[in-house]
Motif scaffolding. Structure first.
Motif, PDB file in Angstrom:
ATOM      1  N   ALA A  46      11.530  13.725 -45.075  1.00 12.60           N
ATOM      2  CA  ALA A  46      10.280  14.952 -44.571  1.00 12.60           C
ATOM      3  C   ALA A  46      11.342  16.053 -45.005  1.00 12.60           C
ATOM      4  N   HIS A  47      10.380  17.018 -45.065  1.00 12.84           N
ATOM      5  CA  HIS A  47      11.034  18.435 -45.341  1.00 12.84           C
ATOM      6  C   HIS A  47      10.104  19.640 -44.563  1.00 12.84           C
ATOM      7  N   GLY A  48      10.658  20.622 -44.225  1.00  9.33           N
ATOM      8  CA  GLY A  48       9.827  21.852 -43.796  1.00  9.33           C
ATOM      9  C   GLY A  48      10.519  23.004 -43.803  1.00  9.33           C
ATOM     10  N   ALA A  49       9.701  24.202 -44.125  1.00 11.74           N
ATOM     11  CA  ALA A  49      10.122  25.440 -44.158  1.00 11.74           C
ATOM     12  C   ALA A  49       9.359  26.360 -43.525  1.00 11.74           C
ATOM     13  N   THR A  50       9.852  27.106 -42.805  1.00 12.73           N
ATOM     14  CA  THR A  50       9.085  28.161 -41.964  1.00 12.73           C
ATOM     15  C   THR A  50       9.942  29.616 -42.213  1.00 12.73           C
ATOM     16  N   VAL A  51       9.157  30.689 -42.319  1.00 12.68           N
ATOM     17  CA  VAL A  51       9.700  32.078 -42.507  1.00 12.68           C
ATOM     18  C   VAL A  51       8.896  32.959 -41.594  1.00 12.68           C
ATOM     19  N   GLY A  52       9.679  33.522 -40.957  1.00 13.09           N
ATOM     20  CA  GLY A  52       8.632  34.553 -39.758  1.00 13.09           C
ATOM     21  C   GLY A  52       9.583  35.467 -39.013  1.00 13.09           C
ATOM     22  N   GLU A  53       8.961  36.144 -38.140  1.00 11.42           N
ATOM     23  CA  GLU A  53       9.718  37.270 -37.304  1.00 11.42           C
ATOM     24  C   GLU A  53       9.918  36.589 -36.008  1.00 11.42           C
ATOM     25  N   LEU A  54      10.622  37.305 -35.198  1.00  8.40           N
ATOM     26  CA  LEU A  54      11.144  36.985 -33.962  1.00  8.40           C
ATOM     27  C   LEU A  54       9.948  36.541 -32.816  1.00  8.40           C
ATOM     28  N   ASP A  55       9.888  35.573 -32.108  1.00 13.70           N
ATOM     29  CA  ASP A  55       8.599  35.256 -31.474  1.00 13.70           C
ATOM     30  C   ASP A  55       8.344  36.312 -30.404  1.00 13.70           C
ATOM     31  N   ARG A  56       7.233  36.801 -30.380  1.00 11.94           N
ATOM     32  CA  ARG A  56       6.906  37.970 -29.538  1.00 11.94           C
ATOM     33  C   ARG A  56       6.751  37.420 -27.916  1.00 11.94           C
ATOM     34  N   ASN A  57       6.228  36.289 -27.925  1.00 10.47           N
ATOM     35  CA  ASN A  57       6.159  35.873 -26.485  1.00 10.47           C
ATOM     36  C   ASN A  57       7.427  35.343 -25.911  1.00 10.47           C
ATOM     37  N   ALA A  58       8.606  35.116 -26.711  1.00 14.00           N
ATOM     38  CA  ALA A  58       9.834  34.842 -26.283  1.00 14.00           C
ATOM     39  C   ALA A  58      10.388  36.374 -25.792  1.00 14.00           C
ATOM     40  N   LEU A  59      10.157  37.198 -26.591  1.00  9.67           N
ATOM     41  CA  LEU A  59      10.524  38.707 -26.331  1.00  9.67           C
ATOM     42  C   LEU A  59       9.882  39.042 -24.972  1.00  9.67           C
ATOM     43  N   PHE A  60       8.654  38.918 -24.851  1.00 11.44           N
ATOM     44  CA  PHE A  60       7.867  39.344 -23.618  1.00 11.44           C
ATOM     45  C   PHE A  60       8.447  38.522 -22.376  1.00 11.44           C
ATOM     46  N   TYR A  61       8.912  37.403 -22.603  1.00 14.65           N
ATOM     47  CA  TYR A  61       9.338  36.357 -21.509  1.00 14.65           C
ATOM     48  C   TYR A  61      10.470  37.146 -21.099  1.00 14.65           C
ATOM     49  N   LEU A  62      11.461  37.568 -21.959  1.00 16.63           N
ATOM     50  CA  LEU A  62      12.756  38.058 -21.416  1.00 16.63           C
ATOM     51  C   LEU A  62      12.308  39.217 -20.881  1.00 16.63           C
ATOM     52  N   ALA A  63      11.649  40.191 -21.503  1.00 16.87           N
ATOM     53  CA  ALA A  63      11.447  41.314 -20.915  1.00 16.87           C
ATOM     54  C   ALA A  63      10.880  41.423 -19.541  1.00 16.87           C
ATOM     55  N   SER A  64      10.176  40.418 -19.221  1.00 11.86           N
ATOM     56  CA  SER A  64       9.688  40.364 -17.821  1.00 11.86           C
ATOM     57  C   SER A  64      10.554  39.791 -16.835  1.00 11.86           C
ATOM     58  N   ARG A  65      11.635  39.412 -17.421  1.00 14.28           N
ATOM     59  CA  ARG A  65      12.941  38.973 -16.619  1.00 14.28           C
ATOM     60  C   ARG A  65      13.894  40.212 -16.395  1.00 14.28           C
ATOM     61  N   VAL A  69      15.264  41.683 -19.152  1.00 14.75           N
ATOM     62  CA  VAL A  69      16.305  41.821 -20.057  1.00 14.75           C
ATOM     63  C   VAL A  69      15.914  42.858 -21.281  1.00 14.75           C
ATOM     64  N   PRO A  70      16.508  43.817 -21.474  1.00 14.98           N
ATOM     65  CA  PRO A  70      16.122  45.112 -22.337  1.00 14.98           C
ATOM     66  C   PRO A  70      16.079  44.610 -23.864  1.00 14.98           C
ATOM     67  N   GLU A  71      14.955  45.115 -24.434  1.00 20.42           N
ATOM     68  CA  GLU A  71      14.586  44.790 -25.596  1.00 20.42           C
ATOM     69  C   GLU A  71      15.604  44.489 -26.664  1.00 20.42           C
ATOM     70  N   ASP A  72      16.525  45.277 -26.933  1.00 17.83           N
ATOM     71  CA  ASP A  72      17.706  45.161 -27.929  1.00 17.83           C
ATOM     72  C   ASP A  72      18.573  43.918 -27.352  1.00 17.83           C
ATOM     73  N   ALA A  73      18.918  43.659 -26.224  1.00 17.43           N
ATOM     74  CA  ALA A  73      19.604  42.737 -25.786  1.00 17.43           C
ATOM     75  C   ALA A  73      18.727  41.305 -25.892  1.00 17.43           C
ATOM     76  N   ALA A  74      17.468  41.316 -25.839  1.00 15.00           N
ATOM     77  CA  ALA A  74      16.613  40.150 -25.847  1.00 15.00           C
ATOM     78  C   ALA A  74      16.383  39.611 -27.455  1.00 15.00           C
ATOM     79  N   LYS A  75      16.191  40.822 -28.457  1.00 12.41           N
ATOM     80  CA  LYS A  75      16.429  40.403 -29.816  1.00 12.41           C
ATOM     81  C   LYS A  75      17.968  39.900 -30.232  1.00 12.41           C
ATOM     82  N   THR A  76      18.792  40.447 -29.564  1.00 16.72           N
ATOM     83  CA  THR A  76      20.343  39.833 -30.039  1.00 16.72           C
ATOM     84  C   THR A  76      20.340  38.249 -29.213  1.00 16.72           C
ATOM     85  N   LEU A  77      20.010  38.022 -28.276  1.00 15.36           N
ATOM     86  CA  LEU A  77      19.853  36.606 -27.984  1.00 15.36           C
ATOM     87  C   LEU A  77      18.975  35.822 -28.401  1.00 15.36           C
ATOM     88  N   LEU A  78      18.117  36.048 -29.059  1.00 18.48           N
ATOM     89  CA  LEU A  78      17.123  35.196 -29.689  1.00 18.48           C
ATOM     90  C   LEU A  78      17.610  35.013 -31.165  1.00 18.48           C
TER      91      LEU A  78
END
Length: 370
Positions: free
Chosen positions: A307-326, A328-337
């Motif tokens: 099997a093989h797989g390839a994905t290219v994308g940006e940071l998950d906006r849902n994950a960023l929203f979840y961290l923000a709701s907890r 976590v500042p935006e820059d720190a959330a991006k760094t963690l992810l």
């Protein structure tokens, strides 16, 4: 020893699929440059790149030259057979223009540090692991300037042998290239994990051949910013029955950087019960960056799981929203992810200290491109 003086002397392909994303034009600058350190000078201060609590042998090189001061004796040879089978163009060049060759020993963890200050340097590394033994190697490439570090690695694991290799490319600019030719015997294992960071241009190519019940794992992370060009070209060929392999690569590209992966799994006729996988994921921090992915399968057996797989994308906006709701500042959330994303490629590293070291290297590279 006549080193190439022009790019034309090397004969790099201009029209070849495996080179479509590589840009090694910076090599031309290195060919006309000279090292900034005297030929017989001792090594610079390498403490920032040492492996913490490393108690095994250490080998130091400066611009391709072996430095005895600070190195462990008994690991360097100056005369090796001119066998270049299995290597690509860059590997053949490194073996033909080597200044020394290194042979690792089983049962130890060897640390190799190469410091580049300018010009071209060719290293020839030989890892011949006897049957039933385990060989561990850490390679660290540092320095910078108008330099080109070119490495040929020949790896051979006998029956039941294990080769574990960690590669840290931390050069501050310049070009770094490697060619790996590996043979993995019956029930043997070859595993490598790479961290490609601040180097201006890098190309890693590997070709592994697996026997019966052999296993190979080639993992790594590419972190690029500015106009960096990072290129992986891999081939894992299963020739024996019951072989397993995995290629896990993570890439982070920012600004106008380019990261590329072209990997192939080949299953020969008769290589039944093969289990092979390619997993490529890339994260774009800026939409001006580029990621190329080209996983391939070539199968001539019918009882396989590939099997093989390839994905290219940006940071998950849902994950960023979840961290923000907890909270976590935006820059720190991006760094963690982002850090969690690149750390995924280091999961196969058995040694916890080495895994943490590679994670620290990745965090430093990410900090530089953000």
């Amino acid at each position: 020893m006549n080193l190439p003086a022009r790019l034309d002397d090397i004969g790099l392909p201009t029209r070849h699929e495996d080179w479509r994303w590589s840009d090694l034009s910076a090599i031309e600058t290195a060919l006309t440059s000279a090292p900034t350190r005297p030929a017989n000078d001792a090594a610079p201060d390498l403490r920032p790149w040492m492996v913490p609590e490393h108690d095994g042998p250490l080998l130091i090189f400066v611009d391709g030259r072996y430095v005895e001061q600070g190195s462990t004796p008994g690991y360097v040879k100056t005369a090796m057979a001119a066998d270049v089978d299995g290597h690509g163009l860059l590997g053949k060049l490194a073996r033909a223009h080597r200044t020394v060759a290194v042979t690792a020993k089983p049962g130890e963890r060897l640390h190799i540090i190469h410091f580049a200050s300018g010009g071209q340097a060719h290293l020839d590394l030989v890892y011949d692991c006897p049957a039933g033994e385990t060989m561990r190697v850490i390679e660290t490439y540092v320095g910078g300037g108008d330099c080109w570090t070119n490495v040929a690695v020949t790896a051979s694991a006998g029956e039941g042998g294990r080769i574990r290799r960690a590669v840290r490319v931390l050069q501050d600019g310049g070009v770094w290239t490697e060619s790996v030719a590996g043979t993995v015997g019956t029930a043997a294992h070859y595993g490598s994990v790479s961290m490609l960071g601040s180097v201006a241009s890098a190309r890693s190519e590997y070709a592994l051949v697996l026997g019966d019940d052999a296993d190979a794992r080639v993992d790594g992370t590419m972190v690029g910013g500015g106009r960096q060009i990072l290129d992986i070209v891999g081939r894992v060929r299963h020739e024996g029955v019951g072989g397993t392999s995995g290629q896990t690569w993570r890439a982070v590209a920012a600004n106008k950087a380019q990261a590329s992966f072209a990997g192939r799994i080949e299953v020969a006729r008769g290589a039944q019960r093969t289990d092979a996988n390619e997993d490529i994921k890339a994260l774009l921090l800026d939409r001006t960056a580029t990621v190329n992915a080209k996983p391939e399968l070539e199968i001539f057996a019918d009882d396989v799981k590939c099997a093989h797989g390839a994905t290219v994308g940006e940071l998950d906006r849902n994950a960023l929203f979840y961290l923000a709701s907890r909270g976590v500042p935006e820059d720190a959330a991006k760094t963690l992810l982002t850090e969690a994303f690149v750390a995924d490629a280091f999961e196969a590293v058995e040694n916890a200290e080495l895994r943490d070291l590679l994670g620290n290297d990745a965090r430093a590279a990410l900090e530089a491109v953000r």
